[in-house]
Design an enzyme around this catalytic site. Structure first.
Site, PDB file in Angstrom:
ATOM      1  N   ASN A 151      34.056  49.328  37.690  1.00  0.00           N
ATOM      2  CA  ASN A 151      33.952  49.995  36.329  1.00  0.00           C
ATOM      3  C   ASN A 151      34.734  51.481  36.311  1.00  0.00           C
ATOM      4  OD1 ASN A 151      31.988  50.037  38.424  1.00  0.00           O
ATOM      5  ND2 ASN A 151      30.897  51.551  36.849  1.00  0.00           N
ATOM      6  N   SER A 199      28.108  40.392  31.536  1.00  0.00           N
ATOM      7  CA  SER A 199      27.282  40.937  30.605  1.00  0.00           C
ATOM      8  C   SER A 199      27.636  41.062  29.334  1.00  0.00           C
ATOM      9  CB  SER A 199      26.868  42.393  31.101  1.00  0.00           C
ATOM     10  OG  SER A 199      26.113  43.201  30.062  1.00  0.00           O
ATOM     11  N   HIS A 201      27.381  43.020  26.488  1.00  0.00           N
ATOM     12  CA  HIS A 201      27.686  44.283  25.657  1.00  0.00           C
ATOM     13  C   HIS A 201      29.135  44.780  26.363  1.00  0.00           C
ATOM     14  CE1 HIS A 201      26.255  47.642  28.361  1.00  0.00           C
ATOM     15  NE2 HIS A 201      25.946  46.636  29.040  1.00  0.00           N
ATOM     16  N   CYS A 325      26.829  55.310  34.129  1.00  0.00           N
ATOM     17  CA  CYS A 325      25.487  55.420  34.834  1.00  0.00           C
ATOM     18  C   CYS A 325      25.581  56.855  35.506  1.00  0.00           C
ATOM     19  CB  CYS A 325      25.334  54.144  35.762  1.00  0.00           C
ATOM     20  SG  CYS A 325      25.481  52.639  34.828  1.00  0.00           S
TER      21      CYS A 325
HETATM   22  C1  LIG Z   1      27.873  47.773  32.946  1.00  0.00           C
HETATM   23  C2  LIG Z   1      27.960  47.158  34.230  1.00  0.00           C
HETATM   24  C3  LIG Z   1      26.850  46.607  34.807  1.00  0.00           C
HETATM   25  C4  LIG Z   1      25.349  46.608  34.308  1.00  0.00           C
HETATM   26  O1  LIG Z   1      25.525  45.797  33.312  1.00  0.00           O
HETATM   27  P1  LIG Z   1      24.198  46.070  32.179  1.00  0.00           P
HETATM   28  O2  LIG Z   1      24.489  44.675  31.351  1.00  0.00           O
HETATM   29  O3  LIG Z   1      24.463  46.965  31.396  1.00  0.00           O
HETATM   30  O4  LIG Z   1      22.804  45.708  33.085  1.00  0.00           O
HETATM   31  C5  LIG Z   1      26.812  46.089  36.124  1.00  0.00           C
HETATM   32  N1  LIG Z   1      28.069  46.138  36.792  1.00  0.00           N
HETATM   33  C6  LIG Z   1      29.283  46.507  36.228  1.00  0.00           C
HETATM   34  C7  LIG Z   1      30.527  46.601  37.108  1.00  0.00           C
HETATM   35  C8  LIG Z   1      29.250  47.053  34.953  1.00  0.00           C
HETATM   36  O5  LIG Z   1      30.305  47.675  34.467  1.00  0.00           O
END
Ligand SMILES: *Cc1c(COP(=O)(O)O)cnc(C)c1O
Length: 390
Positions: A151, A199, A201, A325
Site C-alpha cells: 500500500n 476491502s 472501499h 494508518c
Molecule cells: C486499507 C488496507 C487494509 C485495511 O482494510 P480496511 O478495509 O480499511 O480495514 C489492509 N491491507 C491493505 C494492504 C490496505 O491497503
C-alpha cells in the site's frame, strides 16, 4: 479551490452506480437476511447474488467467499482463523516486514500466544525473495501471509510463485489483496492462494465491508461467535447494502480494468517524470515496473514529508506521507525502512496514488506548484545542504 484527490490507496469515493445499488437496502428493502418473510428473502437474494458476482470475478466457488467488515477483519480472520485451526499441526507463520498493520499486528498478537513468526526481509524494491522464503519454511510452518501489492510503495509480489512453493511444502498461503482487487486481475486459481482478503472501499465501494476468499477444505476458525451467518464463520447480521455495493464496485472496476490501468499508469508516469525533471534530490520507491499502476512513492531529500503534505493540502491537493494508518505518527515508515531507505530520507516521503477521477490537468496542477513548495521548505530546513543531485 479545486480538490485534487491523490490518495486512492487510503480510500476511494463511492462510485455513483455503487451508491445506486446500495440505496434500496437502506430504504424499502431493509429486511434481515435471516428472516423468512418476503423482505428477509429479498435481502438473502441480494447477498446470494453479490456472492455469486464476487466469486465469478475472482474465479472462485460461491461457497468460498465470506463477507467481512473489511480488509482488517479479513486479514485477522485468515491469519488467526488458520493459526487457531492448525495449532496442533505447527506453530510457525511466515510473513514479510512490509505488510499492512492488519497483518503485522495480528502476527505480533499471535507471537504472544505461543506462535513463532518469521518476518521476511525485502530487497531495495520491496520485493520478497523466494530463496529467503524457501529457507524460512520449517516442519512447523502452517501459514505464509504475503501481501499481493504494498500500500505504500505499490510493489507487486510474485504471489503465484510463492503459492507454488508453499503448496510444495504443504503450507497454506494467504494474501492481503486489498490493494490489487479492482486494480489488477485477481484470479485465486492463477494466484495459487488458499486465502485472500479484499476491502470494498479501496475500489470505489463502501467502507466497512470486505470479503475473504477461503479455498474449499481449508480449515479455519471464526473470530466472532453467534448465529449461523456466513456458514458459521462470521456471526452477525449481514451488511446487505455494503455487500451489494461491494459486488457492484468490483464488477465496475473489473469491467474497465485494462483501460483504467493503462490510463492511470500513463498519468502516474507523467507525474514521476515531471518530478524527476523539475526537482533534484528525489528518490522513487518501489519496483520500477512490478508496481501498482496509479502508485507513486517518492522521497524528497532534506524535507519533512508532513510539511509537504500540509502545504499541498492548502492548495487543495490530498496526498499522504505513507500509509494512511501510519501518518500522524512521527515514526518513519516500516516499509521504507525494510527497503533500506535511510531514516532521514524516509522522513521526506510522499505517496501519490491515482484513481478513476484524476486527469492530466490534475497532474499538471501538482507539477506546477510542487517544485516551489519543495524549494521553500529546503531553504528553511536546517537539513538543507546544497549537495546537488543524487
Ligand atoms: C486499507 C488496507 C487494509 C485495511 O482494510 P480496511 O478495509 O480499511 O480495514 C489492509 N491491507 C491493505 C494492504 C490496505 O491497503
Amino acid at each position: 479551490m479545486r480538490t485534487i484527490y491523490l490518495d486512492h490507496s487510503a480510500t476511494t469515493p463511492v462510485h455513483p452506480e455503487v451508491l445506486k445499488a446500495m440505496l434500496p437496502f437502506y430504504k424499502g428493502e431493509y429486511g434481515n437476511a435471516s428472516s423468512i418473510y418476503r423482505l428477509g428473502r429479498d435481502a438473502r437474494v441480494a447477498i446470494d447474488e453479490a456472492r455469486e458476482k464476487v466469486a465469478r470475478l475472482l474465479n472462485s466457488e460461491v461457497k468460498e467467499i465470506y463477507f467481512t467488515s473489511g480488509g482488517t477483519e479479513g486479514d485477522n480472520l485468515a491469519i488467526k482463523g488458520v493459526a487457531c485451526a492448525l495449532r496442533e499441526k505447527g506453530n510457525h507463520i511466515i510473513t514479510s516486514q512490509i505488510e499492512h498493520e492488519a497483518v503485522l499486528n495480528t502476527c505480533h498478537y499471535l507471537e504472544k500466544d505461543g506462535f513463532d513468526v518469521t518476518y521476511l526481509p525485502v530487497d531495495q524494491y520491496g520485493m520478497v525473495g523466494l530463496d529467503d522464503l524457501e529457507k524460512a519454511i520449517t516442519g512447523q510452518t502452517i501459514l505464509i501471509s504475503i501481501m499481493h501489492a504494498n500500500n505504500e510503495v505499490g510493489t507487486i509480489q510474485p504471489i503465484a510463485e510463492i503459492g507454488a512453493l508453499a503448496h510444495q511444502r504443504g503450507v497454506l498461503l494467504h494474501t492481503d489483496a486489498v490493494q490489487t482487487v479492482g486494480k489488477l486481475p485477481v484470479d485465486v486459481e492463477a494466484l495459487n492462494v488458499d486465502l485472500l482478503s479484499l476491502s470494498g472501499h479501496k475500489f470505489y465501494g463502501p467502507k466497512g465491508v470486505g470479503a475473504l476468499y477461503v479455498r474449499e477444505g481449508t480449515k479455519f476458525h471464526p473470530l466472532a461467535h453467534g448465529g449461523h451467518h456466513e456458514r458459521w464463520k462470521r456471526a452477525g447480521t449481514e451488511n446487505v447494502p455494503g455487500i451489494a455495493g461491494l459486488a457492484k464496485a468490483l464488477e465496475i472496476c473489473q469491467g474497465e480494468l485494462e483501460e483504467e490501468t493503462e490510463r492511470e499508469q500513463r498519468l502516474r508516469d507523467a507525474l514521476q517524470n515531471g518530478i524527476r525533471e523539475a526537482i533534484e534530490g528525489v528518490r522513487f520507491n518501489g519496483h520500477p515496473t512490478k508496481r501498482l499502476p496509479g502508485s507513486l512513492s517518492v522521497c524528497f531529500e532534506r524535507l519533512e514529508g508532513e510539511a509537504l503534505i500540509l502545504s499541498l493540502d492548502l492548495k487543495g491537493v490530498m496526498a499522504s506521507t505513507g500509509s494512511a494508518c501510519s501518518s500522524g505518527s512521527l515514526e518513519a515508515s516500516h516499509v521504507l525502512k525494510a527497503m533500506g531507505v535511510p531514516i532521514e530520507i524516509a522522513h521526506g516521503s510522499a505517496r501519490f496514488t491515482l484513481g478513476r477521477d484524476n486527469t492530466q490537468e490534475d497532474i499538471d496542477y501538482v507539477l506546477d506548484m510542487l517544485p516551489e513548495i519543495v524549494q521553500r521548505f529546503r531553504n528553511m530546513s536546517p537539513l538543507h545542504s546544497p549537495k546537488g543531485n543524487s
